[in-house]
Design an enzyme around this catalytic site. Structure first.
Site, PDB file in Angstrom:
ATOM      1  N   CYS A 230      -7.136  10.845  -3.874  1.00 56.80           N
ATOM      2  CA  CYS A 230      -7.107  10.512  -2.193  1.00 56.80           C
ATOM      3  C   CYS A 230      -7.127   9.232  -2.290  1.00 56.80           C
ATOM      4  CB  CYS A 230      -8.248  10.546  -1.723  1.00 56.80           C
ATOM      5  SG  CYS A 230      -7.808   9.513  -0.108  1.00 56.80           S
TER       6      CYS A 230
ATOM      7  N   ASP B 289       2.903  10.614   3.053  1.00 60.84           N
ATOM      8  CA  ASP B 289       0.920  10.487   3.690  1.00 60.84           C
ATOM      9  C   ASP B 289       1.202  10.110   5.184  1.00 60.84           C
ATOM     10  OD1 ASP B 289      -1.526  10.115   2.231  1.00 60.84           O
ATOM     11  OD2 ASP B 289      -1.448   7.788   3.132  1.00 60.84           O
ATOM     12  N   SER B 290      -0.391  10.342   5.018  1.00 57.70           N
ATOM     13  CA  SER B 290      -0.785  10.449   6.115  1.00 57.70           C
ATOM     14  C   SER B 290      -1.020   9.261   7.159  1.00 57.70           C
ATOM     15  CB  SER B 290      -2.303  11.189   6.540  1.00 57.70           C
ATOM     16  OG  SER B 290      -2.924  10.759   4.970  1.00 57.70           O
TER      17      SER B 290
ATOM     18  N   CYS C 208      -0.136  12.105  -0.925  1.00 58.44           N
ATOM     19  CA  CYS C 208      -1.320  12.577  -0.232  1.00 58.44           C
ATOM     20  C   CYS C 208      -1.627  13.763  -0.362  1.00 58.44           C
ATOM     21  CB  CYS C 208      -1.027  12.464   1.546  1.00 58.44           C
ATOM     22  SG  CYS C 208      -2.862  12.886   2.696  1.00 58.44           S
TER      23      CYS C 208
ATOM     24  N   HIS D 126      -5.752   6.802  -0.754  1.00 54.98           N
ATOM     25  CA  HIS D 126      -6.671   5.167  -0.616  1.00 54.98           C
ATOM     26  C   HIS D 126      -7.072   5.048  -1.536  1.00 54.98           C
ATOM     27  CE1 HIS D 126      -5.338   6.613   3.717  1.00 54.98           C
ATOM     28  NE2 HIS D 126      -5.321   5.598   4.170  1.00 54.98           N
TER      29      HIS D 126
ATOM     30  N   GLU E 108      -9.580   2.210   6.266  1.00 59.88           N
ATOM     31  CA  GLU E 108      -8.761   2.215   7.086  1.00 59.88           C
ATOM     32  C   GLU E 108      -9.218   0.982   8.414  1.00 59.88           C
ATOM     33  OE1 GLU E 108      -5.606   4.858   9.188  1.00 59.88           O
ATOM     34  OE2 GLU E 108      -5.641   5.120   6.754  1.00 59.88           O
TER      35      GLU E 108
HETATM   36  N1  DGL Z   1      -4.294   9.664   1.652  1.00 57.61           N
HETATM   37  C1  DGL Z   1      -4.825  10.809   1.461  1.00 57.61           C
HETATM   38  C2  DGL Z   1      -5.330  12.021   0.828  1.00 57.61           C
HETATM   39  O1  DGL Z   1      -4.955  11.014  -0.120  1.00 57.61           O
HETATM   40  C3  DGL Z   1      -6.378  10.593   2.687  1.00 57.61           C
HETATM   41  C4  DGL Z   1      -6.207   9.952   4.088  1.00 57.61           C
HETATM   42  C5  DGL Z   1      -6.171  11.821   5.147  1.00 57.61           C
HETATM   43  O2  DGL Z   1      -7.757  11.826   5.405  1.00 57.61           O
HETATM   44  O3  DGL Z   1      -5.395  11.476   6.181  1.00 57.61           O
HETATM   45  O4  DGL Z   1      -5.796  12.805   0.089  1.00 57.61           O
END
Ligand code: DGL
Length: 274
Positions: A191, A9-10, A72, A193, A157
């Site tokens: 997403c 993931d990012s 992600c 998050h 975050e």
């Molecule tokens: N976790 C990323 C997603 O599922 C989003 C987080 C980011 O913008 O890096 O899209």
């Protein structure tokens, strides 16, 4: 030689997916990489997300992983197809990289009675149009409405996901999506998050609207994939071990990871050239 399954993931979001994968398939080993130093990916260009994601996939391959999950949405939307079609034949023809958009699109229509679904995601995922395109393949005719929620990842975050500031942005984006599609009866948290905002989102959606997170869907789909692909499955090691890597501070990662993963972790630092 058997090696762990890679989960990327990012940043921290993929840990919400890994948590469900580990619940479902605890016997396998997993190596997680969060590219925290370059997160968030959500507002970055196609080229940048592709370049970063490919670099991380190559790192997993160098660790010997045969299977990598892009946990992600932004990376799945902007980099997965190019990596699968253009890079894999060169960097790992026998290896596999899977994303989170397809398994979710395969199933989302079964949850909707009104045949209207809403996608809540980053700018990058929304602008790629990946969800409307993929969902149309499995559920032609279903109406897909999208809303980019660029403030939601920073709220999570920065540990503000339970604050009243979070309510403001959640209400705003939910208002927008229901204005676009008033018959929406399924909302996808597209997403990784966003599951941390689930309690708050539930307070602001009409009764009867279902809120879907992807973790369990991706875990079920991975189980199915491993059953259908014994040639990949037999390359995955099974000692129930997990390793965590971050491209940023290990202290920050360890403290945040507890919130996303639900248990304490000890990450290692990884330097990737920019
Ligand atoms: N976790 C990323 C997603 O599922 C989003 C987080 C980011 O913008 O890096 O899209």
């Amino acid at each position: 030689m058997q090696k762990p399954i890679g989960v990327f993931d990012s940043g921290y979001g993929g840990l919400t997916v890994l948590k469900e994968i580990v619940n479902k398939l605890p016997q396998y080993d997993y190596v997680y990489l969060g590219d925290n130093a370059r997160a968030p990916y959500g507002n970055r260009s196609f080229d940048t997300v592709y370049h970063y994601t490919l670099q991380c996939v190559e790192w997993f391959f160098n660790q010997g992983c045969s299977l990598v999950i892009l946990a992600c949405n932004t990376a799945s939307a902007k980099a997965l197809r190019t990596i699968q079609q253009n890079d894999l034949p060169r960097i790992g023809p026998a290896k596999r990289v899977l994303g989170v958009i397809r398994p979710t699109s395969e199933i989302i229509g079964t949850f909707s009675e009104t045949k209207s679904v809403g996608i809540l995601a980053t700018n990058g995922t929304v602008s790629s149009n990946s969800y409307p395109i993929e969902i149309e393949k499995f559920f032609p005719g279903i109406k897909v409405y999208q809303e980019a929620c660029p403030m939601w990842v920073p709220l999570v975050e920065n540990n503000e996901h339970e604050s009243s500031g979070a309510d403001f942005f959640i209400k705003k984006n939910l208002h927008n999506i229901f204005e676009k599609g008033e018959r929406i009866d399924v909302l996808l948290l597209a997403c990784t998050h966003y599951p941390l905002l689930k309690n708050k989102i539930e307070q602001h959606i009409p009764v009867g609207v279902k809120l879907l997170s992807q973790g369990e869907i991706v875990a079920n789909s991975l189980e199915d994939y491993l059953q259908r692909h014994p040639e990949i499955e037999k390359q995955c090691s099974r000692n129930g071990q997990r390793q965590f890597h971050t491209t940023d501070s290990i202290e920050d990662f360890d403290s945040h990871a507890t919130v996303f993963f639900g248990e304490a972790v000890q990450a290692r630092h990884l330097d990737l050239e920019g």
